[in-house]
Design a protein around this motif. Structure first.
Motif, PDB file in Angstrom:
ATOM      1  N   PHE A 245       2.163 -64.457   2.863  1.00  0.00           N
ATOM      2  CA  PHE A 245       1.472 -64.909   4.070  1.00  0.00           C
ATOM      3  C   PHE A 245       2.054 -64.229   5.309  1.00  0.00           C
ATOM      4  O   PHE A 245       1.333 -63.962   6.274  1.00  0.00           O
ATOM      5  N   ASP A 246       3.364 -63.958   5.295  1.00  0.00           N
ATOM      6  CA  ASP A 246       3.973 -63.212   6.399  1.00  0.00           C
ATOM      7  C   ASP A 246       3.367 -61.814   6.508  1.00  0.00           C
ATOM      8  O   ASP A 246       3.160 -61.298   7.608  1.00  0.00           O
ATOM      9  N   PHE A 247       3.094 -61.204   5.374  1.00  0.00           N
ATOM     10  CA  PHE A 247       2.477 -59.879   5.338  1.00  0.00           C
ATOM     11  C   PHE A 247       1.094 -59.913   6.004  1.00  0.00           C
ATOM     12  O   PHE A 247       0.760 -59.073   6.844  1.00  0.00           O
ATOM     13  N   ILE A 248       0.287 -60.913   5.641  1.00  0.00           N
ATOM     14  CA  ILE A 248      -1.048 -61.045   6.233  1.00  0.00           C
ATOM     15  C   ILE A 248      -0.946 -61.344   7.717  1.00  0.00           C
ATOM     16  O   ILE A 248      -1.685 -60.793   8.547  1.00  0.00           O
ATOM     17  N   SER A 249      -0.015 -62.222   8.087  1.00  0.00           N
ATOM     18  CA  SER A 249       0.162 -62.599   9.489  1.00  0.00           C
ATOM     19  C   SER A 249       0.550 -61.400  10.334  1.00  0.00           C
ATOM     20  O   SER A 249       0.011 -61.188  11.429  1.00  0.00           O
ATOM     21  N   LEU A 250       1.478 -60.605   9.826  1.00  0.00           N
ATOM     22  CA  LEU A 250       1.912 -59.419  10.552  1.00  0.00           C
ATOM     23  C   LEU A 250       0.765 -58.424  10.710  1.00  0.00           C
ATOM     24  O   LEU A 250       0.559 -57.843  11.781  1.00  0.00           O
ATOM     25  N   GLY A 251      -0.008 -58.218   9.632  1.00  0.00           N
ATOM     26  CA  GLY A 251      -1.135 -57.295   9.706  1.00  0.00           C
ATOM     27  C   GLY A 251      -2.148 -57.704  10.756  1.00  0.00           C
ATOM     28  O   GLY A 251      -2.636 -56.884  11.544  1.00  0.00           O
ATOM     29  N   LEU A 252      -2.490 -58.999  10.810  1.00  0.00           N
ATOM     30  CA  LEU A 252      -3.419 -59.490  11.827  1.00  0.00           C
ATOM     31  C   LEU A 252      -2.875 -59.266  13.227  1.00  0.00           C
ATOM     32  O   LEU A 252      -3.598 -58.835  14.142  1.00  0.00           O
ATOM     33  N   ALA A 253      -1.603 -59.565  13.411  1.00  0.00           N
ATOM     34  CA  ALA A 253      -1.009 -59.420  14.731  1.00  0.00           C
ATOM     35  C   ALA A 253      -1.012 -57.972  15.206  1.00  0.00           C
ATOM     36  O   ALA A 253      -1.339 -57.679  16.357  1.00  0.00           O
ATOM     37  N   LEU A 254      -0.665 -57.050  14.312  1.00  0.00           N
ATOM     38  CA  LEU A 254      -0.593 -55.644  14.704  1.00  0.00           C
ATOM     39  C   LEU A 254      -1.965 -55.076  15.031  1.00  0.00           C
ATOM     40  O   LEU A 254      -2.135 -54.334  16.004  1.00  0.00           O
ATOM     41  N   VAL A 255      -2.969 -55.414  14.213  1.00  0.00           N
ATOM     42  CA  VAL A 255      -4.304 -54.843  14.404  1.00  0.00           C
ATOM     43  C   VAL A 255      -4.997 -55.428  15.630  1.00  0.00           C
ATOM     44  O   VAL A 255      -5.688 -54.720  16.368  1.00  0.00           O
ATOM     45  N   LEU A 256      -4.807 -56.721  15.883  1.00  0.00           N
ATOM     46  CA  LEU A 256      -5.523 -57.384  16.976  1.00  0.00           C
ATOM     47  C   LEU A 256      -4.717 -57.463  18.273  1.00  0.00           C
ATOM     48  O   LEU A 256      -5.291 -57.687  19.337  1.00  0.00           O
ATOM     49  N   GLY A 257      -3.413 -57.266  18.191  1.00  0.00           N
ATOM     50  CA  GLY A 257      -2.584 -57.487  19.369  1.00  0.00           C
ATOM     51  C   GLY A 257      -2.704 -56.442  20.454  1.00  0.00           C
ATOM     52  O   GLY A 257      -2.598 -56.753  21.645  1.00  0.00           O
ATOM     53  N   THR A 258      -2.934 -55.179  20.094  1.00  0.00           N
ATOM     54  CA  THR A 258      -2.967 -54.106  21.094  1.00  0.00           C
ATOM     55  C   THR A 258      -4.008 -54.369  22.173  1.00  0.00           C
ATOM     56  O   THR A 258      -3.772 -54.123  23.360  1.00  0.00           O
ATOM     57  N   ALA A 259      -5.178 -54.883  21.788  1.00  0.00           N
ATOM     58  CA  ALA A 259      -6.255 -55.124  22.748  1.00  0.00           C
ATOM     59  C   ALA A 259      -5.925 -56.239  23.721  1.00  0.00           C
ATOM     60  O   ALA A 259      -6.652 -56.426  24.708  1.00  0.00           O
ATOM     61  N   GLY A 260      -4.839 -56.984  23.480  1.00  0.00           N
ATOM     62  CA  GLY A 260      -4.445 -58.046  24.399  1.00  0.00           C
ATOM     63  C   GLY A 260      -3.167 -57.762  25.158  1.00  0.00           C
ATOM     64  O   GLY A 260      -2.666 -58.636  25.877  1.00  0.00           O
ATOM     65  N   LEU A 261      -2.611 -56.548  25.023  1.00  0.00           N
ATOM     66  CA  LEU A 261      -1.357 -56.225  25.711  1.00  0.00           C
ATOM     67  C   LEU A 261      -1.632 -55.919  27.181  1.00  0.00           C
ATOM     68  O   LEU A 261      -2.388 -54.995  27.492  1.00  0.00           O
ATOM     69  N   PRO A 262      -1.022 -56.637  28.113  1.00  0.00           N
ATOM     70  CA  PRO A 262      -1.310 -56.437  29.544  1.00  0.00           C
ATOM     71  C   PRO A 262      -1.012 -55.024  30.028  1.00  0.00           C
ATOM     72  O   PRO A 262      -1.763 -54.465  30.826  1.00  0.00           O
ATOM     73  N   HIS A 263       0.079 -54.414  29.545  1.00  0.00           N
ATOM     74  CA  HIS A 263       0.437 -53.092  30.063  1.00  0.00           C
ATOM     75  C   HIS A 263      -0.480 -52.000  29.520  1.00  0.00           C
ATOM     76  O   HIS A 263      -0.607 -50.938  30.142  1.00  0.00           O
ATOM     77  N   ILE A 264      -1.139 -52.244  28.386  1.00  0.00           N
ATOM     78  CA  ILE A 264      -2.136 -51.294  27.883  1.00  0.00           C
ATOM     79  C   ILE A 264      -3.453 -51.472  28.630  1.00  0.00           C
ATOM     80  O   ILE A 264      -4.094 -50.491  29.050  1.00  0.00           O
ATOM     81  N   LEU A 265      -3.878 -52.709  28.838  1.00  0.00           N
ATOM     82  CA  LEU A 265      -5.122 -52.965  29.569  1.00  0.00           C
ATOM     83  C   LEU A 265      -5.048 -52.439  30.999  1.00  0.00           C
ATOM     84  O   LEU A 265      -6.037 -51.923  31.532  1.00  0.00           O
TER      85      LEU A 265
END
Length: 552
Positions: A245-265
């Motif tokens: 489950f940690d593997f799945i959780s990490l994968g979701l976070a990495l794939v979806l997190g970039t679009a929510g990073l303030p310094h990237i936006l």
């Protein structure tokens, strides 16, 4: 290292810091103090320049030091970070870049507030942006501490602590003196240096094995102590249900997190048009894709050339794998070639850290000043909407309104110092954790708190102010609490507080739980809202996001 070689390494290392400070001073001398200049650099950067800056902002210490270290320690499973960080850019390119550039002005909250009541939305979005930024900064601090401690000839706790403090002070100087313009040029220089250094190390590794990648992998497996398991899935995430489950959780976070990073936006606001924003992302994907392919070679190269045991002995989290690899490829400890290559790699890695912390600090201080400070200071008008809404095209400021943006810039500079102090304190606590792992936590919080409200605001016609606020807090609070009560903080040998155990959440990454909660909270808040969605504002926001009409 010998004394002479250590001095040479420190001189080469210090030269880069001096150059970047010179760039900051030179670029910042012409600033005129406006909010647009400080936050966006006047929106004058070309797609290529911004693409290099985005790549420089994104290829952090987690990428250069952390991912390579995880691959050196865990082989196949360590590559998850390389794949996840790269795939995430498809989400940014297809769903976010153009629309954010058209709808916003300086921060994430601008996009959401375009069709909502400003005060509650800005406070919520500003709070989540600062939380994500601080978590991301902690990872960079940890990377800097590990790097300079190794440069000074050991793993001295005092050296690591003073390095964290020094990096925090430098990032405040970069942001307060130069703003976005200086930060962008530092990121461009850093991207060029990082790509050049990574290419050189990759070539040296392949030359060591005569271009035979199969021999590289075979040797890495032999020296890892795990044999063929090193090249197969499961070494890090192949245990019981918790690891999976940690593997799945990490994968979701990495794939979806970039679009929510303030310094990237915030980087999408530094170009003149939405088309330029999209082209910037294409440039950055090319650079980032090539870079992550090379981190795979460096990670397996460190395992094959240095050895997994030696990497772990230097840094239990693997953060020093690449510098140790450079030292060996250059001729080994005590050799001039090894010292020079090690110092160059250390300078490049430190450049990576400085550029990224400058970008994150600028984005978070902008959220404090433009969202939190401006919203709390703005007076409420009984029975009337705010005099100016971001739902309408942004007019040019009048002479009377210029004082407010200048006041925001001053607050942003003070906020940079405060955020730096918080990041330093947390960086000292987390100094024994892997930097890529720490960034994974920041990505999880960004994907939980920022991404749901951003997507709902852009694509859901019936989304309301209550839904926006609930979405942010419904993702942010669970994500942070789950991290606090996870094995990352207590209850495990590698935790921040290994001597105590108050963890109740079994996973190390909260994304599997907190990301759905963020989306669910936004939906529930909208359904239960007594305030109907403003159809006119949504229509206006939709037209502006798709066409750019009325965009700043």
């Amino acid at each position: 290292m010998s004394g002479d070689h250590q001095t040479l390494a420190l001189l080469l290392f210090s030269a880069f810091v001096a150059v970047t400070l010179g760039i900051t001073t030179w670029v910042g001398r012409d600033r005129h103090g406006s909010a647009e200049e400080f936050y966006t650099g006047g929106r004058l950067f070309s797609p290529m320049e911004n693409g290099f800056a985005i790549a420089g902002d994104y290829m952090s210490a987690a990428s250069f030091l952390g991912i390579s270290g995880l691959i050196a320690l865990f082989g196949y499973d360590g590559m998850l970070y390389s794949v996840g960080f790269l795939v995430a850019w498809l989400v940014v390119l297809l769903l976010v870049a153009e629309l954010v550039r058209n709808c916003g002005r300086f921060t994430l909250a601008d996009v959401v507030a375009a069709r909502m009541r400003e005060r509650p939305v800005r406070i919520a979005a500003g709070t989540s942006s600062v939380a994500v930024s601080v978590l991301y900064l902690v990872a960079q601090m940890v990377g800097a501490g590990s790097l300079v401690a190794l440069l000074l000839g050991g793993t001295s706790e005092a050296a690591r602590s003073w390095t964290v403090i020094g990096v925090g002070a430098l990032m405040v100087v970069y942001v307060t003196l130069g703003g976005m313009r200086a930060t962008t040029w530092i990121q461009i220089v850093k991207a060029v240096l990082l790509m050049a250094g990574t290419v050189a190390l990759t070539v040296f590794v392949l030359l060591r094995f005569h271009g035979d990648f199969n021999a590289l992998l075979t040797t890495a497996a032999e020296r890892s102590g795990h044999g063929k398991e090193f090249l197969s899935p499961g070494l890090a995430y192949g245990g019981g249900w918790t690891a999976r489950f940690d593997f799945i959780s990490l994968g979701l976070a990495l794939v979806l997190g970039t679009a929510g990073l303030p310094h990237i936006l915030s980087r999408f606001y530094t170009v003149p048009t939405a088309r330029a924003a999209r082209r910037s992302v294409v440039w950055s994907i090319g650079l980032i894709g090539g870079f992550y392919l090379m981190t795979i070679v460096l990670g397996f190269g460190a395992a094959a050339v240095v050895g997994t045991d030696e990497v772990r002995a230097s840094s239990a989290a693997g953060n020093t794998a690449v510098p140790l690899l450079a030292l060996d490829l250059g001729g080994g400890a005590g050799s001039t070639g090894g010292t020079v290559l090690f110092a160059v790699v250390a300078a490049v890695a430190f450049a990576t850290i400085l550029a990224v912390v400058a970008g994150i600090t600028l984005a978070s201080s902008a959220s404090v000043a433009h969202d939190l400070y401006a919203s709390l200071k703005r007076p409420r008008r009984a029975g009337k909407p705010h005099a100016r809404s971001h739902a309408t095209p942004h007019p040019k400021p009048s002479a009377k309104s210029r004082a407010k943006p200048r006041g925001e810039v001053a607050v942003a500079r003070f906020a940079a110092a405060g955020i730096g102090a918080v990041a330093i304190a947390l960086g000292l606590l987390a100094r024994d954790l892997n930097v890529a792992f720490l960034v994974g936590l920041a990505f999880a919080v960004a994907a939980s708190a920022n991404l749901p409200v951003l997507l709902y605001s852009l694509f859901w016609r019936n989304f309301t102010t209550r839904g926006a606020v609930w979405s942010v807090y419904g993702g942010l609070v669970p994500a942070v609490l789950l991290v606090v009560f996870s094995p990352v903080v207590s209850g495990s040998p590698g935790a921040m507080f290994p001597g105590v155990d108050f963890h109740v959440f079994p996973l190390q990454n909260p994304g599997l739980v907190s990301i759905p909660l963020g989306f669910l909270a936004g939906w529930i808040g909208t359904v239960l809202s007594r305030e109907p969605a403003d159809e006119a504002k949504h229509a206006e926001s939709e037209v502006r996001s798709l066409t750019g009409a009325g965009a700043v």
